[in-house]
Scaffold this motif. Structure first.
Motif, PDB file in Angstrom:
ATOM      1  N   ASN B 182      44.272  41.298  34.442  1.00 25.14           N
ATOM      2  CA  ASN B 182      43.953  42.489  35.244  1.00 25.14           C
ATOM      3  C   ASN B 182      44.608  42.362  36.610  1.00 25.14           C
ATOM      4  O   ASN B 182      44.650  41.274  37.174  1.00 25.14           O
ATOM      5  CB  ASN B 182      42.432  42.599  35.460  1.00 25.14           C
ATOM      6  N   SER B 183      45.059  43.476  37.152  1.00 24.39           N
ATOM      7  CA  SER B 183      45.701  43.427  38.469  1.00 24.39           C
ATOM      8  C   SER B 183      44.678  43.061  39.540  1.00 24.39           C
ATOM      9  O   SER B 183      44.982  42.378  40.501  1.00 24.39           O
ATOM     10  CB  SER B 183      46.370  44.763  38.779  1.00 24.39           C
ATOM     11  N   LYS B 184      43.443  43.495  39.347  1.00 24.08           N
ATOM     12  CA  LYS B 184      42.407  43.150  40.330  1.00 24.08           C
ATOM     13  C   LYS B 184      41.654  41.902  39.896  1.00 24.08           C
ATOM     14  O   LYS B 184      41.337  41.049  40.696  1.00 24.08           O
ATOM     15  CB  LYS B 184      41.466  44.331  40.558  1.00 24.08           C
ATOM     16  N   GLY B 185      41.380  41.826  38.612  1.00 21.97           N
ATOM     17  CA  GLY B 185      40.868  40.570  38.069  1.00 21.97           C
ATOM     18  C   GLY B 185      39.406  40.285  38.293  1.00 21.97           C
ATOM     19  O   GLY B 185      38.926  39.205  37.976  1.00 21.97           O
ATOM     20  N   LEU B 188      35.992  43.035  33.707  1.00 21.34           N
ATOM     21  CA  LEU B 188      36.721  43.086  32.431  1.00 21.34           C
ATOM     22  C   LEU B 188      37.654  44.296  32.362  1.00 21.34           C
ATOM     23  O   LEU B 188      38.750  44.210  31.827  1.00 21.34           O
ATOM     24  CB  LEU B 188      35.729  43.096  31.261  1.00 21.34           C
ATOM     25  N   LEU B 189      37.210  45.422  32.909  1.00 23.18           N
ATOM     26  CA  LEU B 189      38.081  46.594  32.983  1.00 23.18           C
ATOM     27  C   LEU B 189      38.677  46.676  34.386  1.00 23.18           C
ATOM     28  O   LEU B 189      37.956  46.519  35.368  1.00 23.18           O
ATOM     29  CB  LEU B 189      37.312  47.888  32.711  1.00 23.18           C
ATOM     30  N   ASP B 190      39.955  46.954  34.443  1.00 23.85           N
ATOM     31  CA  ASP B 190      40.622  47.069  35.734  1.00 23.85           C
ATOM     32  C   ASP B 190      40.011  48.185  36.585  1.00 23.85           C
ATOM     33  O   ASP B 190      40.067  48.146  37.816  1.00 23.85           O
ATOM     34  CB  ASP B 190      42.108  47.371  35.496  1.00 23.85           C
ATOM     35  N   SER B 191      39.424  49.166  35.912  1.00 20.99           N
ATOM     36  CA  SER B 191      38.899  50.335  36.627  1.00 20.99           C
ATOM     37  C   SER B 191      37.588  50.049  37.355  1.00 20.99           C
ATOM     38  O   SER B 191      37.114  50.893  38.107  1.00 20.99           O
ATOM     39  CB  SER B 191      38.711  51.484  35.641  1.00 20.99           C
ATOM     40  N   GLY B 192      36.998  48.892  37.138  1.00 19.82           N
ATOM     41  CA  GLY B 192      35.772  48.556  37.873  1.00 19.82           C
ATOM     42  C   GLY B 192      34.667  48.041  36.974  1.00 19.82           C
ATOM     43  O   GLY B 192      34.869  47.865  35.765  1.00 19.82           O
ATOM     44  N   ALA B 193      33.516  47.810  37.571  1.00 16.30           N
ATOM     45  CA  ALA B 193      32.377  47.263  36.830  1.00 16.30           C
ATOM     46  C   ALA B 193      31.980  48.189  35.683  1.00 16.30           C
ATOM     47  O   ALA B 193      32.049  49.407  35.800  1.00 16.30           O
ATOM     48  CB  ALA B 193      31.200  47.074  37.777  1.00 16.30           C
ATOM     49  N   SER B 194      31.574  47.595  34.581  1.00 16.01           N
ATOM     50  CA  SER B 194      31.093  48.374  33.431  1.00 16.01           C
ATOM     51  C   SER B 194      29.947  47.611  32.786  1.00 16.01           C
ATOM     52  O   SER B 194      29.649  46.469  33.154  1.00 16.01           O
ATOM     53  CB  SER B 194      32.210  48.585  32.406  1.00 16.01           C
TER      54      SER B 194
END
Lengths: 265, 265
Positions: B182-185, B188-194
């Motif tokens: 992930n670019s942010k790392g 698990l999802l790059d888009s944020g917490a899930s």
């Protein structure tokens, strides 16, 4: 023109890919099955991260995976949820049969919406069916999935005994009880055929291969369950599929026949 | 006014109910937890079919079940999917903390839609996390779920050895690899917490209880995974929950501590 949907799975067994295949077949949806078009090498890109659109999707833990446009997802229940919420054609267990038959064996709506409890009821049943599928696998591999059956045969005999005596009857009773309490009683959901019925057909079919004596013994006790099994098996689209080369044979996958694990005379 | 959502689950263990509880807590959604309001009798209506709105919903196979209005559903991944597609408040891992913090640890959208691949990516991870949860259970019950541990201890020692050596590292590598790419790392999802991050926290937390020596050994090898664990654990809403009476203690459920199954010195 390439098919809109691509199923990426191991070659040579029905396995967990079969639940998606039956969905495609029952809805008449064109799909590419890499087990047939590529062979066993078809799953390699999932493991080395070189699959198409891997920059936009997580690395899967294991096959099967589904590719649809730029979306790649894995995990069998997840794939079925995706198909249920995206495929526009209904599951139709009468299409392809004689002209003029009533379309009563269709899903009520397609694609299913998250505003419709039927989606969650179908997925709930399917998750239980897939639990039975997993327990079937573990009946011959109770110690280590990566080790040979022969190295865990004693443990498998113990586990399979519990599986036959307690687990299969518990699952079958759950399905039979739900079928019996439906007002129509033909499918798991009162509203009509769903992907859960296809999944239930598959696990019963696999169990008939793996544990033929056990299933012959149980059949009279669960009449609605075996009636549903037959309804799906005889549906024109499913029948044609099962008789085609697209249906792979059971061998050394989830469903294996070991005489010593089946009911003893 | 009764809470809009009701979780029906066994009393006395976090168990599979915990994945739903963490979702409620991280989104600040009021819920009734029958483990606390009713106790163990709370699950009885699921088994005898007397639960509310049982005429409109299938009989569940096993707890947990979720009731929301007239809808009752079961199976943990199904419950999480329902919450992800219905709860309007985002999973927020900064809410309740100091004033003025940036809201970067929120889910990008809430509720999630089936038109958003993030829903299927989060559910895919969650299903893998729940597979690890199930394998943790089977490490102490490899032969028969309904029999005592003591009657399958020898098999459990064999299975736990494979679990520690092969299975846990395979799952942890899958999560670490995905976090690393992930670019942010951070999630698990790059888009944020899930909800997948909450589930991953829970299974790592349970493993730390059940296999403390193994987890201490593995921690340095999976830095992003354990960083995520800590991020969730320290999130103000989660921290407050874990310190409250609402969080039940590990005991004889999925996560059990048997010294003989853990790493040996």
């Amino acid at each position: 023109m390439p098919a809109e949907y691509k199923l990426i799975y191991h070659a040579g067994i029905p396995g967990r890919g079969e639940f998606a295949r039956l969905f495609f077949e029952a809805t008449g949806t064109p799909y590419e099955d890499t087990a047939l078009t590529v062979g066993q090498d078809g799953v390699k890109p999932l493991f080395d991260g070189s699959f198409e659109h891997s920059d936009k999707n997580p690395l899967p833990f294991a096959p099967p995976a589904l590719q649809h446009g730029e979306v790649v997802i894995s995990q069998t229940p997840n794939i079925l949820l995706y198909l249920a919420t995206h495929i526009v054609s209904p599951i139709d267990l009468e299409a392809g049969g004689e002209e003029g038959e009533p379309a009563s064996k269709k899903t009520k709506a397609s694609p299913l919406s998250v505003d419709d409890p039927a989606l969650f009821h179908a997925l709930g049943f399917t998750l239980t069916i897939l639990d039975l599928n997993n327990e079937t696998h573990d009946s011959h591999h109770p110690v280590a999935v990566s080790d040979y059956y022969e190295n865990q045969k004693d443990e498998a005999i113990r586990r399979a005994t519990d599986f036959r005596k307690n687990r299969v009857p518990k699952f079958f009773k759950h399905f039979e009880d739900n079928l019996q309490r439906n007002s129509k009683g033909a499918f798991l959901l009162d509203s009509g055929a769903s992907f859960a019925d296809l999944a239930l057909f598959q696990v019963v079919d696999g169990l008939k291969f793996a544990f033929p004596k056990l299933l012959a013994k149980l059949e009279p006790q669960y009449p609605k369950l075996f009636e549903l099994y037959k309804t799906v098996k005889d549906a024109p689209r499913i029948k044609a599929y099962l008789e085609s080369d697209r249906r792979q044979k059971y061998s050394m996958g989830i469903f294996r026949h070991y005489e010593e694990l089946d009911e003893q005379d």
